[in-house]
Design an enzyme around this catalytic site. Structure first.
Site, PDB file in Angstrom:
ATOM      1  N   ARG A  14      28.507  40.456 -19.419  1.00  0.00           N
ATOM      2  CA  ARG A  14      27.853  41.781 -19.992  1.00  0.00           C
ATOM      3  C   ARG A  14      26.292  41.620 -20.308  1.00  0.00           C
ATOM      4  O   ARG A  14      25.635  40.418 -19.924  1.00  0.00           O
ATOM      5  CB  ARG A  14      28.514  41.976 -21.326  1.00  0.00           C
ATOM      6  N   ASP A  59      33.555  27.883 -20.373  1.00  0.00           N
ATOM      7  CA  ASP A  59      32.851  27.512 -21.548  1.00  0.00           C
ATOM      8  C   ASP A  59      31.839  26.603 -21.225  1.00  0.00           C
ATOM      9  O   ASP A  59      32.070  25.536 -21.222  1.00  0.00           O
ATOM     10  CB  ASP A  59      33.939  27.177 -22.819  1.00  0.00           C
ATOM     11  N   TYR A 154      19.822  30.712 -35.143  1.00  0.00           N
ATOM     12  CA  TYR A 154      19.340  31.189 -33.618  1.00  0.00           C
ATOM     13  C   TYR A 154      18.154  30.811 -33.333  1.00  0.00           C
ATOM     14  O   TYR A 154      17.890  30.179 -32.039  1.00  0.00           O
ATOM     15  CB  TYR A 154      19.643  32.624 -33.653  1.00  0.00           C
TER      16      TYR A 154
HETATM   17  N1  LIG Z   1      19.100  41.006 -26.258  1.00  0.00           N
HETATM   18  C1  LIG Z   1      18.282  40.697 -26.709  1.00  0.00           C
HETATM   19  O1  LIG Z   1      17.513  41.285 -27.396  1.00  0.00           O
HETATM   20  C2  LIG Z   1      17.892  39.278 -26.477  1.00  0.00           C
HETATM   21  C3  LIG Z   1      16.397  38.827 -26.953  1.00  0.00           C
HETATM   22  C4  LIG Z   1      16.054  37.569 -26.639  1.00  0.00           C
HETATM   23  C5  LIG Z   1      16.788  36.601 -25.837  1.00  0.00           C
HETATM   24  N2  LIG Z   1      17.883  36.931 -25.539  1.00  0.00           N
HETATM   25  C6  LIG Z   1      18.977  35.994 -24.897  1.00  0.00           C
HETATM   26  O2  LIG Z   1      19.522  36.696 -23.754  1.00  0.00           O
HETATM   27  C7  LIG Z   1      20.744  36.233 -23.345  1.00  0.00           C
HETATM   28  C8  LIG Z   1      21.800  37.407 -23.225  1.00  0.00           C
HETATM   29  O3  LIG Z   1      21.609  38.173 -24.456  1.00  0.00           O
HETATM   30  P1  LIG Z   1      22.718  39.369 -24.612  1.00  0.00           P
HETATM   31  O4  LIG Z   1      21.888  40.398 -25.229  1.00  0.00           O
HETATM   32  O5  LIG Z   1      22.949  39.837 -23.023  1.00  0.00           O
HETATM   33  O6  LIG Z   1      23.798  38.923 -25.423  1.00  0.00           O
HETATM   34  P2  LIG Z   1      25.334  38.931 -25.286  1.00  0.00           P
HETATM   35  O7  LIG Z   1      25.824  38.312 -26.619  1.00  0.00           O
HETATM   36  O8  LIG Z   1      25.741  40.459 -24.920  1.00  0.00           O
HETATM   37  O9  LIG Z   1      25.664  38.230 -24.061  1.00  0.00           O
HETATM   38  C9  LIG Z   1      26.078  36.764 -24.040  1.00  0.00           C
HETATM   39  C10 LIG Z   1      26.996  36.298 -23.105  1.00  0.00           C
HETATM   40  O10 LIG Z   1      27.278  34.919 -23.075  1.00  0.00           O
HETATM   41  C11 LIG Z   1      28.745  34.722 -23.194  1.00  0.00           C
HETATM   42  N3  LIG Z   1      28.771  33.472 -23.857  1.00  0.00           N
HETATM   43  C12 LIG Z   1      28.826  33.247 -25.344  1.00  0.00           C
HETATM   44  N4  LIG Z   1      29.356  32.056 -25.412  1.00  0.00           N
HETATM   45  C13 LIG Z   1      29.538  31.513 -24.259  1.00  0.00           C
HETATM   46  C14 LIG Z   1      30.145  30.043 -23.946  1.00  0.00           C
HETATM   47  N5  LIG Z   1      30.400  29.229 -24.678  1.00  0.00           N
HETATM   48  N6  LIG Z   1      30.443  29.975 -22.501  1.00  0.00           N
HETATM   49  C15 LIG Z   1      30.312  30.970 -21.318  1.00  0.00           C
HETATM   50  N7  LIG Z   1      29.703  32.322 -21.891  1.00  0.00           N
HETATM   51  C16 LIG Z   1      29.498  32.541 -23.253  1.00  0.00           C
HETATM   52  C17 LIG Z   1      29.341  35.886 -23.772  1.00  0.00           C
HETATM   53  O11 LIG Z   1      30.571  35.952 -23.507  1.00  0.00           O
HETATM   54  C18 LIG Z   1      28.159  37.142 -23.288  1.00  0.00           C
HETATM   55  O12 LIG Z   1      28.775  37.627 -21.864  1.00  0.00           O
HETATM   56  C19 LIG Z   1      21.179  35.039 -24.469  1.00  0.00           C
HETATM   57  O13 LIG Z   1      20.423  33.928 -24.264  1.00  0.00           O
HETATM   58  C20 LIG Z   1      20.186  35.576 -25.788  1.00  0.00           C
HETATM   59  O14 LIG Z   1      20.082  34.740 -26.743  1.00  0.00           O
HETATM   60  C21 LIG Z   1      18.445  38.412 -25.991  1.00  0.00           C
END
Ligand SMILES: NC(=O)c1ccc[n+]([C@@H]2O[C@H](COP(=O)([O-])OP(=O)(O)OC[C@H]3O[C@@H](n4cnc5c(N)ncnc54)[C@H](O)[C@@H]3O)[C@@H](O)[C@H]2O)c1
Length: 252
Positions: A14, A59, A154
């Site tokens: 996602r 994982d 975080y």
């Molecule tokens: N959305 C934002 O505003 C934002 C900003 C800066 C950085 N980020 C980074 O971007 C990345 C994606 O963010 P997002 O908004 O799509 O978040 P999200 O939480 O929707 O997606 C994270 C995904 O990682 C998977 N995941 C979690 N733990 C896991 C594990 N142990 N093993 C395998 N998969 C695992 C989840 O199932 C999920 O599909 C992350 O690294 C987040 O920290 C997001």
């Protein structure tokens, strides 16, 4: 741009990871979509657009699962060129003062966001080293450079990803493997929109828009250009860097 390249993208079920997987496929890459959740929808969408992808459930904190993800890439596509370490504990984190973060949540965030990146890097490095080519892209965050309050675990974990990126780029010097980071700003995904009440999210988004030079909220697709560049041959001389893609909130 990424024709004949094979890319593993973690957290691809996602949000940003899914968008990255779809766009990398459009740019010609074969994709291994890995997540602890089922990546069926990501694989389906890539298939509908005549791309090549497989999904692997795993994982990233587990050495065995990290190895399974890499070996699935070798079995299906013969090699791996690109690793995007995108999986993280982000969605579901509660905004909390640092003294009130539950200890288990601190440990889990560090484990997924930092150890998970290390596990994936060490699983993939021998395969990339053997081919004399590789692109590792670690997803950090602009909150590292903002010192943003409310989720210290975080922020600390993403700071560790930034530091790990610098140091690993040197450990892998001379191997043909580059290691870079991408630090997005607030990006609209289900994860960000479920962090607080709709009213609080609206308020946060207004504040974020005020902080950006580009007057539009970032969407996952807006991050793909920088990631694709880092994954491409054009970035051969770029390593140990973290590119901030946040519409200009951070200026360094
Ligand atoms: N959305 C934002 O505003 C934002 C900003 C800066 C950085 N980020 C980074 O971007 C990345 C994606 O963010 P997002 O908004 O799509 O978040 P999200 O939480 O929707 O997606 C994270 C995904 O990682 C998977 N995941 C979690 N733990 C896991 C594990 N142990 N093993 C395998 N998969 C695992 C989840 O199932 C999920 O599909 C992350 O690294 C987040 O920290 C997001």
């Amino acid at each position: 741009m990424l024709k004949q390249r094979v890319a593993i993208i973690t957290g691809a079920a996602r949000g940003i990871g899914q968008s990255m997987a779809l766009h990398f496929s459009r740019l010609g890459a074969s994709v291994v979509a890995a997540d602890r959740l089922d990546c069926e929808e990501t694989v389906r969408q890539i298939g509908n657009a005549s791309g090549e992808a497989i999904g692997v459930i795993g994982d990233v904190t587990s050495a065995r699962d990290a190895s399974t993800i890499v070996e699935a890439s070798i079995a299906e596509f013969g090699h791996v060129d690109i690793l995007v370490n995108n999986a993280a504990l982000y969605g579901g984190i509660r905004i909390t003062g640092f003294e009130d973060i539950p200890e288990e949540e601190w440990d889990r965030v560090m484990s997924v966001n930092v150890k998970g990146v290390w596990q994936m890097c060490r699983a993939v490095a021998p395969r990339m080293r053997h081919r004399g080519h590789g692109r590792i892209i670690n997803i950090s965050s602009n909150v590292v450079f903002m010192g943003k309050p409310g989720f210290l675990h975080y922020v600390a974990s993403k700071g560790a990803v930034w530091a790990l990126t610098n140091a690993l780029s040197r450990e892998l010097s001379g191997t043909g493997i580059t290691v870079n980071g991408l630090a997005p700003g607030y990006t609209t995904t289900d994860a960000t929109r479920s962090m607080a009440s709709p009213e609080a999210v609206k308020e946060l988004e207004t504040e974020i828009l005020r902080s950006q030079s580009v007057p539009r909220l970032i969407e996952p697709a807006d991050l793909v250009g920088a990631a694709a560049f880092l994954a491409s041959e054009a970035a051969e001389f770029v390593t140990g860097q973290t590119i901030v893609v946040d519409g200009g909130t951070i200026t360094r």
